[in-house]
Design an enzyme around this catalytic site. Structure first.
Site, PDB file in Angstrom:
ATOM      1  N   LYS A   3       0.864  -1.173   0.000  1.00 54.54           N
ATOM      2  CA  LYS A   3       0.000   0.000   0.000  1.00 54.54           C
ATOM      3  C   LYS A   3       0.907   1.232   0.000  1.00 54.54           C
ATOM      4  O   LYS A   3       1.174   1.828   1.055  1.00 54.54           O
ATOM      5  CB  LYS A   3      -0.918  -0.047   1.230  1.00 54.54           C
ATOM      6  CG  LYS A   3      -2.253   0.581   0.983  1.00 54.54           C
ATOM      7  CD  LYS A   3      -3.240   0.225   2.071  1.00 54.54           C
ATOM      8  CE  LYS A   3      -4.326   1.264   2.190  1.00 54.54           C
ATOM      9  NZ  LYS A   3      -5.110   1.513   0.995  1.00 54.54           N
TER      10      LYS A   3
HETATM   11  N1  PMP Z   1      -7.800  -2.150  -3.320  1.00 53.88           N
HETATM   12  C1  PMP Z   1      -7.221  -0.947  -3.185  1.00 53.88           C
HETATM   13  C2  PMP Z   1      -6.501  -0.358  -4.339  1.00 53.88           C
HETATM   14  C3  PMP Z   1      -7.295  -0.264  -1.956  1.00 53.88           C
HETATM   15  O1  PMP Z   1      -6.720   0.943  -1.807  1.00 53.88           O
HETATM   16  C4  PMP Z   1      -8.003  -0.845  -0.880  1.00 53.88           C
HETATM   17  C5  PMP Z   1      -8.124  -0.111   0.418  1.00 53.88           C
HETATM   18  N2  PMP Z   1      -7.022  -0.376   1.243  1.00 53.88           N
HETATM   19  C6  PMP Z   1      -8.576  -2.098  -1.072  1.00 53.88           C
HETATM   20  C7  PMP Z   1      -8.458  -2.725  -2.306  1.00 53.88           C
HETATM   21  C8  PMP Z   1      -9.295  -2.795   0.039  1.00 53.88           C
HETATM   22  O2  PMP Z   1      -8.378  -3.150   1.037  1.00 53.88           O
HETATM   23  P1  PMP Z   1      -8.795  -3.291   2.547  1.00 53.88           P
HETATM   24  O3  PMP Z   1      -9.956  -4.206   2.578  1.00 53.88           O
HETATM   25  O4  PMP Z   1      -7.597  -3.889   3.203  1.00 53.88           O
HETATM   26  O5  PMP Z   1      -9.126  -1.944   3.057  1.00 53.88           O
END
Ligand code: PMP
Length: 311
Positions: free
Chosen positions: A156
């Site tokens: 991320k």
């Molecule tokens: N895809 C992307 C590109 C994201 O930024 C997020 C948010 N973090 C998600 C999927 C979903 O991830 P999470 O369930 O861990 O928040």
């Protein structure tokens, strides 16, 4: 616009609790100039017994550590100390239902080399749980997700989100609620900040890992499917296939589980309330609000040694 902070807001900055309005960061940081930082998006909830619970706190801080490692950023914090610091930030700001944003960032450096240190900030602001009665009108984006051969897309990293911003802005400018991006092979991938599921004949499908962010909510949905005996398959699929689905939804920490009304010109035919997807949405809502010591809400909560109430 969300009110992220005011003159009383406290954040955690490199081991100290400071006023957001007075906190400083280096404008020569490699993070600002090149998007070279890693972050998390976490939520806390007021549970049904009134406590504050950070949902999947360990998973989020472990992903932050892994994102930093993928980006060659030094990381010297333990998950436990960061979870404790986060509970302190929530308490100092009187927050229970909140969005939490830790960012690990780089020092002043205009070169492309590895740094000897990293810094961390943890911010939080109020966010009410989603009611779940809204459905999204989605547009297939003209933007593809970053190519995993060009980026470590399982991390991320802030820079990846320029792609998300472009896609989301394009969709909204065209009158849609949100974008759906394809991967470099043209398969349906994910939203700008959420993972994708679709439903067909009572079964769920979600893009396989490899070209998407491995979402913590996606993993939770997979667990809920197991619990509720809903069949689910991870595979690569096209936008054309998605347009034969009965229903579809995005899931993510911020989005929670949110259904689609349409994708481009295609209207999902099933009534949201009759779908298996809706069952997942309800189960997710119950899970996030379940007390941390209940069998369903079971979240390892850190031992709170020294909760300082005043700054
Ligand atoms: N895809 C992307 C590109 C994201 O930024 C997020 C948010 N973090 C998600 C999927 C979903 O991830 P999470 O369930 O861990 O928040």
């Amino acid at each position: 616009m969300t009110n992220y902070y005011n003159n009383n807001t406290i954040l955690f900055l490199n081991g100290e609790f400071v006023k957001a309005a007075e906190a400083k960061m280096d404008l020569y940081s490699q993070s600002l100039h090149y998007g070279y930082s890693v972050f998390e998006g976490i939520r806390s909830y007021k549970t049904t017994n009134g406590e504050t619970k950070i949902f999947k706190a360990v998973e989020h801080y472990e992903r932050l550590k892994n994102s930093a490692a993928a980006m060659n950023m030094p990381y010297h914090w333990s998950t436990e100390e960061l979870i404790n610091a986060t509970y302190d930030v929530l308490a100092k700001n009187n927050l229970q239902d909140a969005y939490i944003r830790p960012v690990v960032y780089a020092p002043a450096n205009m070169k492309f080399d590895v740094n000897e240190q990293s810094f961390i900030v943890i911010e939080a602001w109020a966010m009410q749980p989603f009611l779940g009665d809204q459905l999204l009108r989605i547009m297939t984006s003209s933007f593809e997700r970053p190519n995993p051969k060009g980026f470590k897309i399982h991390a991320k990293a802030a820079g990846h989100y320029v792609n998300s911003i472009l896609a989301s802005q394009e969709a909204k400018a065209a009158g849609y609620d949100e974008a759906l991006l394809t991967d470099m092979n043209g398969f349906a991938a994910e939203g700008p900040g959420a993972n994708l599921f679709y439903e067909k004949d009572g079964q769920l499908f979600t893009p396989a890992l490899g070209n998407i962010l491995p979402g913590i909510t996606r993993a939770t949905v997979l667990e809920l499917c197991k619990e509720l005996s809903i069949e689910v398959e991870e595979k690569f699929f096209s936008i054309e296939e998605l347009k034969t689905a009965d229903a579809a939804f995005f899931c993510g920490t911020a989005a929670e589980v949110i259904g689609f009304e349409s994708l481009d010109e295609y209207k999902f035919p099933m009534k949201w309330n009759d779908s298996v997807s809706r069952k997942i949405q309800v189960a997710y809502k119950e899970l996030v609000a379940a007390p941390s010591n209940s069998p369903r809400g079971g979240e390892p909560q850190p031992h709170k040694a020294n909760l300082v109430e005043e700054v």
